[in-house]
Scaffold this active site. Structure first.
Site, PDB file in Angstrom:
ATOM      1  N   ASP A 455      42.390  48.965  28.050  1.00 54.81           N
ATOM      2  CA  ASP A 455      41.505  49.712  28.947  1.00 54.81           C
ATOM      3  C   ASP A 455      41.372  51.168  28.504  1.00 54.81           C
ATOM      4  O   ASP A 455      42.149  51.669  27.673  1.00 54.81           O
ATOM      5  CB  ASP A 455      42.074  49.624  30.373  1.00 54.81           C
ATOM      6  CG  ASP A 455      41.002  49.654  31.441  1.00 54.81           C
ATOM      7  OD1 ASP A 455      39.896  50.141  31.163  1.00 54.81           O
ATOM      8  OD2 ASP A 455      41.292  49.198  32.568  1.00 54.81           O
ATOM      9  N   ASP A 520      33.329  45.913  36.074  1.00 56.99           N
ATOM     10  CA  ASP A 520      34.296  45.692  37.154  1.00 56.99           C
ATOM     11  C   ASP A 520      33.634  45.007  38.343  1.00 56.99           C
ATOM     12  O   ASP A 520      34.313  44.636  39.298  1.00 56.99           O
ATOM     13  CB  ASP A 520      34.881  47.031  37.626  1.00 56.99           C
ATOM     14  CG  ASP A 520      36.134  47.399  36.850  1.00 56.99           C
ATOM     15  OD1 ASP A 520      36.643  46.553  36.101  1.00 56.99           O
ATOM     16  OD2 ASP A 520      36.605  48.552  36.993  1.00 56.99           O
TER      17      ASP A 520
HETATM   18  C1  GLA Z   1      39.915  49.527  35.180  1.00 60.96           C
HETATM   19  C2  GLA Z   1      39.459  48.139  34.773  1.00 60.96           C
HETATM   20  C3  GLA Z   1      39.864  47.157  35.849  1.00 60.96           C
HETATM   21  C4  GLA Z   1      41.342  47.211  36.059  1.00 60.96           C
HETATM   22  C5  GLA Z   1      41.773  48.617  36.394  1.00 60.96           C
HETATM   23  C6  GLA Z   1      43.280  48.762  36.442  1.00 60.96           C
HETATM   24  O1  GLA Z   1      39.195  50.000  36.248  1.00 60.96           O
HETATM   25  O2  GLA Z   1      38.087  48.109  34.534  1.00 60.96           O
HETATM   26  O3  GLA Z   1      39.471  45.856  35.487  1.00 60.96           O
HETATM   27  O4  GLA Z   1      42.004  46.751  34.911  1.00 60.96           O
HETATM   28  O5  GLA Z   1      41.296  49.554  35.435  1.00 60.96           O
HETATM   29  O6  GLA Z   1      43.674  50.025  36.743  1.00 60.96           O
END
Ligand code: GLA
Length: 721
Positions: A455, A520
Site C-alpha cells: 500500500d 477502496d
Molecule cells: C488503504 C487501502 C485499504 C486498506 C487500508 C488499510 O486505504 O486502500 O484497502 O488496506 O489502506 O489501512
C-alpha cells in the site's frame, strides 16, 4: 525498413504492426520527421514525395520550414510544444539536432534514433518499436555531452502525431473510492493538457488517454490511445499544429531543479505506449491488455488461475484478535476462498492509523507468537497467506521515526505535513532502501507469505532529500528497484499495487507487481464505472474486485448479493466482508458465486473484453476469445428503466454466419420480472432444449432482455454451435 526517397537525401523508416504502421522521414542532419502513424499501410507504401522543403513557405513565416519531428526542440524555428526544455545556467536554451544516425534494432519493428546537437552539447536517443499487438513504445534518453551542468525542465518520452480530424479526447479523473471516471473533451486549437504533481500515479489523473475520430464507437472507427508507464508525476499534452494535425506528448513532470545532468550523465524517460485501432475503443483496449500481459512478471513466467481472496480490512479493520481472525479464515475456507490476506493492523503498535507505520514486526500484544501460527492455520485450511504492508511510509509516532527522523522526506524550514498521519520515507537513500529490504526480507523469510498487498496511502509533498533536492523521480525508481530486489529474493511472492485504492495504477508499476487494488469502493454500482474506465487500459485479471458488505462501507448504499457478485466476478475476485456473520442462505449463495467464478476464470482472464451500452441505463461487458466463439456476457442495469421494455442486447463481435447457443449463468435468482425466454435460458434441465440464435440476429437485432430492476446483473454464456 529504410528506403531512399526519389531524388533526395532522405530515407523513410517504416515500422509495421499487424494493424498499425509508422513512417518517418529521416536525414543525416536533422531529427526524423513524422510522416505517418495510423492504420496499417501496405508493405511497399511510401510517401510520394519528401516533406522537407516540399511545402511552400506561408506568408509571415520563417523561411526555414520545420515540420513535426520525433523530437521537436525549442528555439530554432519550432514554435510548437518541445520534446525537450533545458539550459545551462540560463544559456544554451535552444536546441536543434544536427546529426542523426538510425540504428535498426529489429527489422521493420524497432529502431533507435541517435541525435546529436553539437552546439548545445547534448545527445538524445529515441527508441521506437511497434509490436505485433500494434503497441508503439517510445522512450527518450538524454545525455549531457558538455562539461557543465544541463538543467532539464522537460523531456517527453515520445512525441506522436494525430490526424487533424481527431475530435475528442477521453481521459480519466477521480479521487479516493471513485477512480477512473471518464472525462470527454473536444479537441480544438487550444492546448489540451493534464498534469499530475502528487508524486504517485494519483487518483486524480490517470497517465493515459484515448483520442477518437469522428464516428468512432466502442466497436468501430479509428481511435488512438497512449499511456505513460510511470508511477510518479506526469504530464500529457495534445496540441494543434499549423498543418492541421495534432502532436501528442507524454512525459514525466519534473519539479524545478529536479534534473540537473552532470557532464556525461543521462536522463531516461519512462516508456510511452501508444496504439491505434480501427475497431473502436474495444479494439484499442485489446492492444493495451496485450501490452500489460506481456510485461507482468509472473512467478515461474506464467499466470496461475487468479485465486479467490478474502481481505480482512472491512471485516475487522484494526481489531486483530488471532482467534477471531482464525475463525474468519475457517469461514473463508469453507466458502471456497483460496488466499487469505491479513490487512492493516497486524504490526507493532498498530491500533489505528495514527501510529506504527515503519515498525514492521508483529504486534506483541495481538500476535505474541508472531504471524507464523496464523499463517500455518491458513495454510492448513488449503489457502495461501497474504500480508498488507506500506513500506514507503512512516508515522511520526513510530519506533522507526523516533530512531531516524531524518529518513522522512522533508524540506528545511517547512512543516512536516502529514496525510493520514504519515510521512514518506526517502526510499532512494541507501540506508533507507537497505533497511526496508532487510525488514521485508526477514518477514518473507520467516512466515510463508505468498502475497503482499503493498500500500501507499499518501501523496508526496515537501519531497526533499537529505540535500534539499527534489526526490520525486528518484523515489519512484527506488520503489521499482526495491520491488525487484524483493521479488528476486522471494520469486514466488505476488505483489499488489495499492495506494488508497487505485492511486498507483499504471504500466510502470505493473512491470514489478501482479495486481492492482482498483478502488477502496466496494459499492457495486460505483464499481461498474470504475472498472469500465480501468478496462480501457487494464486486463481484467489484474484488477482486484471484491464482493463487499451491504451497506457498502464507502457509500452507505446497499445492493443485493447477486449484483455485488455479478459486478466483481469478471475481475480478480475477492471477498471483503466478515463472512462469519452471514446467514446460511447468504453463505450458500456466496459459495455458488465463488464456484461460478472458478469455473469461468480461465475464460474471463485470457482473451478479449468488449464493453458497450444497451441504452436506458443498461451496460454490458463480454469476455471471450479473439474470434468470439464463446462469450461470457455481463449485463448490468444501473438505473431504473425509463422504458416499458428493455432494449435488446446486440453483440456485434459475433460471426454472422454461425449459430450460437445461449445460457444464463447467474446462480442466484434476481429480483426482476422474468420473461419466458430468460426463464428458459436459466433452466439447465437435461430435457430442456438449448436456446439457439443466429449470429447475425444477435449482432444486428439483438437478444431480448427481460425487464430488470436497477442494480441487477444478468450473466449469459453465448457459444458457437
Ligand atoms: C488503504 C487501502 C485499504 C486498506 C487500508 C488499510 O486505504 O486502500 O484497502 O488496506 O489502506 O489501512
Amino acid at each position: 525498413m529504410t528506403s531512399h526517397a526519389p531524388e533526395t537525401s532522405a530515407e523513410f523508416i517504416v515500422l509495421h504492426g499487424l494493424h498499425n504502421s509508422v513512417v518517418l522521414e529521416s536525414r543525416a542532419e536533422e531529427a526524423p520527421l513524422w510522416r505517418y502513424w495510423g492504420p496499417r499501410l501496405p508493405d511497399d507504401c511510401l510517401p510520394p514525395a519528401p516533406l522537407r522543403d516540399g511545402r511552400a513557405i506561408p506568408p509571415a513565416s520563417m523561411e526555414f520550414d520545420q515540420p513535426l519531428s520525433i523530437a521537436p526542440t525549442f528555439g530554432v524555428s519550432w514554435y510548437g510544444q518541445s520534446a525537450l526544455l533545458a539550459h545551462r545556467s540560463g544559456r544554451q536554451f535552444a536546441q536543434r539536432f544536427d546529426d542523426c544516425r538510425i540504428e535498426c534494432i529489429t527489422a521493420g519493428r524497432s529502431v533507435a534514433v541517435h541525435l546529436t546537437d553539437a552546439v548545445a552539447d547534448i545527445r538524445l536517443e529515441v527508441q521506437l518499436s511497434l509490436d505485433e499487438h500494434d503497441v508503439l513504445r517510445l522512450q527518450s534518453q538524454l545525455t549531457n555531452t558538455g562539461s557543465d551542468i544541463l538543467d532539464v525542465h522537460w523531456l517527453a518520452a515520445g512525441t506522436v502525431p494525430l490526424p487533424g480530424d481527431a475530435q475528442q479526447v477521453r481521459s480519466y479523473y477521480g479521487q479516493w473510492a471513485n477512480e477512473f471516471q471518464l472525462q470527454v473533451d473536444t479537441l480544438s486549437r487550444s492546448l489540451w493538457q493534464r498534469e499530475n504533481r502528487r508524486g504517485r500515479t494519483s487518483h486524480d489523473t490517470f497517465p493515459g488517454a484515448v483520442v477518437s475520430l469522428s464516428g468512432a464507437t466502442e466497436h468501430a472507427g479509428v481511435v488512438y490511445g497512449a499511456h505513460l508507464a510511470w508511477s510518479g508525476n506526469h504530464c500529457q499534452r495534445i496540441e494543434w499544429l499549423h498543418d492541421g494535425q495534432f502532436q501528442w506528448q507524454m512525459g514525466e513532470w519534473l519539479a524545478p531543479g529536479e534534473v540537473r545532468l552532470e557532464a556525461g550523465e543521462t536522463l531516461s524517460s519512462p516508456v510511452m505506449l501508444a496504439s491505434c485501432s480501427q475497431s473502436g475503443l474495444n479494439g484499442l483496449a485489446a492492444s493495451f491488455h496485450a501490452a500489460v500481459r506481456a510485461a507482468l512478471p509472473w512467478p515461474d513466467g506464467c499466470m496461475r488461475p487468479r485465486p479467490v481472496h478474502l481481505n480482512t480490512w472491512e471485516a475487522v479493520y484494526f481489531d486483530h484478535q488471532p482467534d477471531e481472525i482464525k475463525a474468519l479464515a475457517d469461514a473463508a475456507a469453507e466458502i471456497g476462498v483460496e488466499r487469505f490476506v491479513l490487512d492493516d493492523g497486524w504490526f507493532h503498535g498498530r491500533q489505528s492509523d495514527r501510529a506504527a507505520l515503519g515498525d514492521w514486526w508483529p504486534d506483541e500484544g495481538k500476535y505474541p507468537d508472531g504471524l507464523l501460527p496464523l499463517a500455518q492455520h491458513v495454510g492448513a485450511l488449503g489457502m495461501e497467506f497474504g500480508l498488507w504492508v506500506e513500506p514507503e511510509m512512516v508515522n511520526p509516532d513510530s519506533e522507526l521515526f523516533r530512531a531516524h527522523p531524518d529518513w522522512a522526506m522533508q524540506l528545511e524550514g517547512r512543516p512536516l505535513l502529514t496525510m493520514r498521519n504519515q510521512l514518506v520515507l526517502d526510499v532512494a537513500r541507501h540506508e533507507v532502501g537497505e533497511h526496508l529490504f532487510a525488514r521485508l526480507d526477514a518477514l518473507l523469510g520467516s512466515v510463508p507469505i505468498r502475497y503482499l498487498k503493498w500500500d501507499m496511502n499518501r501523496d508526496l509533498t515537501t519531497a526533499g532529500d537529505a540535500q534539499g533536492r527534489p526526490a520525486y523521480r528518484r523515489f519512484v525508481l527506488a520503489l521499482y528497484a526495491l520491488l525487484d530486489r524483493l521479488r528476486a529474493a522471494h520469486p514466488q511472492v505476488e505483489i499488489e499495487s495499492c495506494a488508497s485504492g487505485g492511486g498507483r495504477i499504471d504500466f510502470g508499476v505493473l512491470a514489478h507487481t501482479h495486481r492492482v487494488w482498483t478502488s477502496d469502493c466496494n459499492d457495486a454500482l460505483s464499481r461498474v464505472a470504475i472498472q469500465r474506465g480501468a478496462l480501457q487500459f487494464l486486463p481484467p485479471e489484474i484488477m482486484g474486485a471484491h464482493i463487499g458488505p451491504a451497506p457498502a462501507h464507502t457509500t452507505g448504499r446497499s445492493q443485493s448479493l447477486a449484483f455485488r457478485a455479478g459486478v466483481a466476478l469478471p475481475g480478480h475476485l475477492g471477498i471483503e466482508m466478515d463472512v462469519r456473520h452471514l446467514t446460511s442462505e447468504q453463505r450458500e449463495s456466496l459459495k455458488q458465486w465463488i464456484t461460478l467464478y472458478k469455473s469461468l476464470r480461465d475464460r474471463l482472464h485470457s482473451g478479449r473484453v468488449w464493453c458497450d451500452e444497451v441504452g436506458d441505463g443498461v451496460v454490458w461487458q463480454a469476455h471471450g476469445d479473439e474470434a468470439a466463439n464463446e462469450l461470457i456476457v455481463f449485463v448490468y442495469r444501473l438505473t431504473p428503466t425509463t422504458h416499458r421494455y428493455t432494449p435488446p442486447l446486440r453483440l456485434p463481435m459475433l460471426d454472422e454466419a454461425r449459430e450460437y447457443n445461449i445460457e444464463r449463468l447467474d446462480p442466484t435468482p434476481g429480483d426482476w420480472t422474468s420473461s419466458p425466454l430468460n426463464d428458459a435460458l436459466r433452466t439447465h434441465e437435461p430435457t430442456q432444449k438449448p436456446v439457439v440464435a443466429h449470429g447475425a440476429w444477435l449482432a444486428q437485432a439483438g437478444l431480448p432482455l427481460p425487464r430488470m430492476n436497477a442494480e441487477t446483473a444478468l450473466i449469459y454464456r453465448v457459444f458457437a454451435k
